[in-house]
Write a protein that holds these residues in place. Structure first.
Motif, PDB file in Angstrom:
ATOM      1  N   ALA A   1     -22.934-116.265 -62.022  1.00  0.00           N
ATOM      2  CA  ALA A   1     -24.037-115.289 -61.927  1.00  0.00           C
ATOM      3  C   ALA A   1     -23.562-113.934 -61.413  1.00  0.00           C
ATOM      4  O   ALA A   1     -24.080-112.897 -61.816  1.00  0.00           O
ATOM      5  CB  ALA A   1     -25.147-115.822 -61.014  1.00  0.00           C
ATOM      6  N   ILE A   2     -22.568-113.950 -60.521  1.00  0.00           N
ATOM      7  CA  ILE A   2     -22.011-112.686 -60.005  1.00  0.00           C
ATOM      8  C   ILE A   2     -20.795-112.359 -60.867  1.00  0.00           C
ATOM      9  O   ILE A   2     -19.652-112.609 -60.504  1.00  0.00           O
ATOM     10  CB  ILE A   2     -21.635-112.815 -58.522  1.00  0.00           C
ATOM     11  CG1 ILE A   2     -22.841-113.266 -57.700  1.00  0.00           C
ATOM     12  CG2 ILE A   2     -21.121-111.484 -57.973  1.00  0.00           C
ATOM     13  CD1 ILE A   2     -22.539-113.574 -56.246  1.00  0.00           C
ATOM     14  N   GLU A   3     -21.058-111.766 -62.010  1.00  0.00           N
ATOM     15  CA  GLU A   3     -20.030-111.598 -63.040  1.00  0.00           C
ATOM     16  C   GLU A   3     -19.249-110.305 -62.836  1.00  0.00           C
ATOM     17  O   GLU A   3     -19.276-109.387 -63.652  1.00  0.00           O
ATOM     18  CB  GLU A   3     -20.700-111.622 -64.414  1.00  0.00           C
ATOM     19  CG  GLU A   3     -21.465-112.920 -64.669  1.00  0.00           C
ATOM     20  CD  GLU A   3     -22.517-112.785 -65.744  1.00  0.00           C
ATOM     21  OE1 GLU A   3     -22.473-113.539 -66.728  1.00  0.00           O
ATOM     22  OE2 GLU A   3     -23.392-111.909 -65.593  1.00  0.00           O
ATOM     23  N   SER A   4     -18.492-110.272 -61.750  1.00  0.00           N
ATOM     24  CA  SER A   4     -17.819-109.032 -61.350  1.00  0.00           C
ATOM     25  C   SER A   4     -16.608-108.706 -62.216  1.00  0.00           C
ATOM     26  O   SER A   4     -16.095-107.581 -62.151  1.00  0.00           O
ATOM     27  CB  SER A   4     -17.392-109.117 -59.887  1.00  0.00           C
ATOM     28  OG  SER A   4     -16.624-110.279 -59.644  1.00  0.00           O
TER      29      SER A   4
ATOM     30  N   TYR B   1     -31.125-114.271 -63.969  1.00  0.00           N
ATOM     31  CA  TYR B   1     -30.617-113.659 -62.747  1.00  0.00           C
ATOM     32  C   TYR B   1     -29.114-113.380 -62.777  1.00  0.00           C
ATOM     33  O   TYR B   1     -28.577-112.807 -61.831  1.00  0.00           O
ATOM     34  CB  TYR B   1     -30.952-114.524 -61.537  1.00  0.00           C
ATOM     35  CG  TYR B   1     -30.327-115.905 -61.544  1.00  0.00           C
ATOM     36  CD1 TYR B   1     -29.050-116.106 -61.037  1.00  0.00           C
ATOM     37  CD2 TYR B   1     -31.019-116.996 -62.057  1.00  0.00           C
ATOM     38  CE1 TYR B   1     -28.483-117.370 -61.050  1.00  0.00           C
ATOM     39  CE2 TYR B   1     -30.455-118.263 -62.064  1.00  0.00           C
ATOM     40  CZ  TYR B   1     -29.187-118.443 -61.555  1.00  0.00           C
ATOM     41  OH  TYR B   1     -28.629-119.696 -61.566  1.00  0.00           O
ATOM     42  N   ALA B   2     -28.404-113.789 -63.841  1.00  0.00           N
ATOM     43  CA  ALA B   2     -26.988-113.446 -63.949  1.00  0.00           C
ATOM     44  C   ALA B   2     -26.856-111.935 -64.112  1.00  0.00           C
ATOM     45  O   ALA B   2     -27.660-111.285 -64.780  1.00  0.00           O
ATOM     46  CB  ALA B   2     -26.345-114.173 -65.122  1.00  0.00           C
TER      47      ALA B   2
ATOM     48  N   VAL C   1     -29.275-109.231 -66.190  1.00  0.00           N
ATOM     49  CA  VAL C   1     -30.139-108.304 -65.440  1.00  0.00           C
ATOM     50  C   VAL C   1     -29.871-106.870 -65.894  1.00  0.00           C
ATOM     51  O   VAL C   1     -30.801-106.072 -66.079  1.00  0.00           O
ATOM     52  CB  VAL C   1     -29.909-108.436 -63.920  1.00  0.00           C
ATOM     53  CG1 VAL C   1     -30.642-107.337 -63.150  1.00  0.00           C
ATOM     54  CG2 VAL C   1     -30.368-109.809 -63.431  1.00  0.00           C
ATOM     55  N   LEU C   2     -28.594-106.559 -66.079  1.00  0.00           N
ATOM     56  CA  LEU C   2     -28.218-105.224 -66.535  1.00  0.00           C
ATOM     57  C   LEU C   2     -28.779-104.943 -67.919  1.00  0.00           C
ATOM     58  O   LEU C   2     -29.261-103.841 -68.202  1.00  0.00           O
ATOM     59  CB  LEU C   2     -26.692-105.100 -66.535  1.00  0.00           C
ATOM     60  CG  LEU C   2     -26.096-103.703 -66.648  1.00  0.00           C
ATOM     61  CD1 LEU C   2     -26.605-102.788 -65.547  1.00  0.00           C
ATOM     62  CD2 LEU C   2     -24.578-103.783 -66.618  1.00  0.00           C
TER      63      LEU C   2
ATOM     64  N   CYS D   1     -35.902-110.999 -57.105  1.00  0.00           N
ATOM     65  CA  CYS D   1     -34.961-110.742 -56.013  1.00  0.00           C
ATOM     66  C   CYS D   1     -33.558-111.293 -56.241  1.00  0.00           C
ATOM     67  O   CYS D   1     -32.564-110.618 -55.935  1.00  0.00           O
ATOM     68  CB  CYS D   1     -35.522-111.254 -54.697  1.00  0.00           C
ATOM     69  SG  CYS D   1     -35.899-113.028 -54.691  1.00  0.00           S
ATOM     70  N   LEU D   2     -33.425-112.501 -56.800  1.00  0.00           N
ATOM     71  CA  LEU D   2     -32.093-113.072 -56.994  1.00  0.00           C
ATOM     72  C   LEU D   2     -31.289-112.252 -57.990  1.00  0.00           C
ATOM     73  O   LEU D   2     -30.087-112.042 -57.813  1.00  0.00           O
ATOM     74  CB  LEU D   2     -32.198-114.531 -57.443  1.00  0.00           C
ATOM     75  CG  LEU D   2     -30.866-115.287 -57.576  1.00  0.00           C
ATOM     76  CD1 LEU D   2     -30.073-115.224 -56.278  1.00  0.00           C
ATOM     77  CD2 LEU D   2     -31.113-116.736 -57.992  1.00  0.00           C
ATOM     78  N   GLY D   3     -31.944-111.760 -59.024  1.00  0.00           N
ATOM     79  CA  GLY D   3     -31.267-110.911 -59.994  1.00  0.00           C
ATOM     80  C   GLY D   3     -30.806-109.594 -59.390  1.00  0.00           C
ATOM     81  O   GLY D   3     -29.704-109.108 -59.681  1.00  0.00           O
ATOM     82  N   PHE D   4     -31.643-108.993 -58.548  1.00  0.00           N
ATOM     83  CA  PHE D   4     -31.244-107.776 -57.833  1.00  0.00           C
ATOM     84  C   PHE D   4     -29.988-108.054 -57.010  1.00  0.00           C
ATOM     85  O   PHE D   4     -29.047-107.253 -56.981  1.00  0.00           O
ATOM     86  CB  PHE D   4     -32.367-107.309 -56.902  1.00  0.00           C
ATOM     87  CG  PHE D   4     -33.392-106.419 -57.544  1.00  0.00           C
ATOM     88  CD1 PHE D   4     -33.355-105.048 -57.366  1.00  0.00           C
ATOM     89  CD2 PHE D   4     -34.409-106.955 -58.328  1.00  0.00           C
ATOM     90  CE1 PHE D   4     -34.303-104.217 -57.951  1.00  0.00           C
ATOM     91  CE2 PHE D   4     -35.359-106.142 -58.920  1.00  0.00           C
ATOM     92  CZ  PHE D   4     -35.314-104.767 -58.731  1.00  0.00           C
ATOM     93  N   SER D   5     -29.971-109.203 -56.330  1.00  0.00           N
ATOM     94  CA  SER D   5     -28.870-109.533 -55.417  1.00  0.00           C
ATOM     95  C   SER D   5     -27.574-109.844 -56.147  1.00  0.00           C
ATOM     96  O   SER D   5     -26.496-109.429 -55.708  1.00  0.00           O
ATOM     97  CB  SER D   5     -29.265-110.723 -54.540  1.00  0.00           C
ATOM     98  OG  SER D   5     -30.432-110.432 -53.803  1.00  0.00           O
ATOM     99  N   THR D   6     -27.657-110.589 -57.265  1.00  0.00           N
ATOM    100  CA  THR D   6     -26.431-110.918 -57.997  1.00  0.00           C
ATOM    101  C   THR D   6     -25.838-109.676 -58.660  1.00  0.00           C
ATOM    102  O   THR D   6     -24.613-109.501 -58.663  1.00  0.00           O
ATOM    103  CB  THR D   6     -26.689-112.000 -59.065  1.00  0.00           C
ATOM    104  OG1 THR D   6     -27.741-111.582 -59.931  1.00  0.00           O
ATOM    105  CG2 THR D   6     -27.048-113.323 -58.422  1.00  0.00           C
TER     106      THR D   6
END
Length: 397
Positions: free
Chosen positions: A227-230, A279-280, A284-285, A292-297
């Motif tokens: 989900a945090i696809e940095s 929420y990934a 989201v982008l 909220c979870l999407g904002f955070s990830t």
């Protein structure tokens, strides 16, 4: 037959191990351009399968993690990987954001001093309102910025037979006209048996402080996760674009906060949906909307992609439902109804809630926009605990 089975099983295990430790299969087409040119669909399938296996292996605990889970223990962190938190204790500041902050301090048990700075054109004049537990107004007064962009006023606390009262601050661009809430449902006073007032500490503060000040691993806060696809190209490019010209990691963090709050919309219409809201970070982008979870990830992905360690924190927040004050039930709850972030810069974990600082939302199919807030950017854990309870730091969201 048995030998063939074991051979295939060994090959599959080897492929999974290779896949989990390298990007070889994820970038299969780069290594075999002729195959990609002749059989693009097959190569794409291999790369997609690799990404799927990576997500699965990321979700599988290591043996040491599994033992810790069974024992209900936290894994020890390598001392070289510990993010030592320079916790600021007993500060009167509600937030540490240097461009806009407000502090509150009680003097002699009967006065409250409100002081701070503001660089926001909409926060030049202020109304301070005192009210009791039933929201009945007890008194109100005004204050304004001076020529240096600062404000500082000591106000006598109004008389009241009640044991508690709240202090609210409203801000506006002019001395007369429209004012909007700045500090609302955050600052409470309590009176002791001698009649002296003090700022009331949140009943979840001690709990939050313990979790907030605990050692955390820097490496965990820099990982690319499902989900945090940095590591995704669009995330990296956007983060570099947002932070271009920033002189410090703190400036980068503020720019990322402001971009997320200014460009993503809170999807109120999806809150009661029976389906999972995407929420990934990449999704989201693409959607430019989330809860909220999407904002955070997304916030965590953007931070991690430019080398800023950032955790997703899940917890319980007042005001998400109908509750606005802590009760015995909510103080002790393990229910999670909200998510936010902590990012590690300047030797400390900076708290930020991009969801609550975001003015944009989708409601009844309509898009509503506004000015980005900083009331929850670099928030003091004491103040933050007024309406947030930490439940856990999410390891693999």
């Amino acid at each position: 037959m048995k030998k063939l089975f074991y051979t295939l099983a060994a090959i599959c295990i080897a492929l999974v191990v290779i896949n989990s430790n390298t990007d070889w299969f994820s970038d299969f087409g780069d290594y075999f351009p002729q195959l990609e040119e002749g059989y693009p669909e097959a190569v794409s399938s291999v790369e997609e399968a690799s990404d799927f296996v990576s997500e699965l292996t990321d979700m599988i605990p290591t043996p040491s993690e599994l033992i810790a889970i069974l024992k209900n223990e936290e894994l020890p962190i390598d001392p070289s990987d510990v993010a030592v938190n320079a916790y600021i204790e007993n500060s009167p500041m509600l937030t540490f954001y240097p461009e806009e902050n407000i502090s509150a301090k009680i003097k002699d048990g009967e006065y409250i001093r409100l002081f701070g700075v503001s660089g926001d054109k909409n926060k030049k004049h202020f109304i301070v309102r005192f009210s009791d537990a039933d929201n009945e107004e007890l008194d109100q007064t005004s204050m304004s910025l001076n020529s240096d962009g600062e404000f500082d006023k000591t106000i006598k606390i109004p008389k009241s037979e009640r044991k508690y009262m709240s202090v609210e601050v409203y801000a506006g661009s002019r001395a007369y006209g429209e004012f909007t809430s700045w500090v609302y449902n955050y600052l409470y006073l309590s009176r002791d048996e001698n009649g002296a007032w003090s700022i009331r500490q949140s009943p979840v503060y001690a709990h939050n402080k313990k979790l907030y000040t605990a050692d955390k691993a820097i490496s965990d806060a820099l990982k690319d996760t499902p989900a945090i696809e940095s590591d995704e190209e669009e995330i990296i490019e956007l983060a570099e674009q947002i932070t271009e010209g920033a002189g410090s990691d703190y400036e980068k963090l503020c720019l990322i906060h402001d971009w997320v709050c200014g460009h993503i919309r809170y999807d109120t219409d999806r809150l009661n949906s029976t389906s999972t809201v995407p929420y990934a970070a990449v999704k989201v982008l693409e959607n430019r909307s989330a809860v909220c979870l999407g904002f955070s990830t997304l916030t965590a992905a953007l931070c991690r992609s430019v080398g800023i360690p950032c955790n997703v924190v899940s917890g319980y927040a007042l005001g998400v439902g109908l509750d606005t004050e802590w009760t015995t039930e909510t103080v002790n709850t393990s229910e999670q109804n909200h998510a936010w972030n902590e990012a590690y810069v300047d030797g400390r974990w900076v708290i930020m809630d991009t969801t609550w600082d975001c003015p944009n939302k989708i409601e009844n199919g309509e898009i509503v926009t506004g000015e980005v807030s900083h009331i929850y950017f670099d928030a003091n854990i004491d103040f933050f605990s007024a309406n947030h309870k930490i439940i856990e730091y999410m390891k693999r969201p």
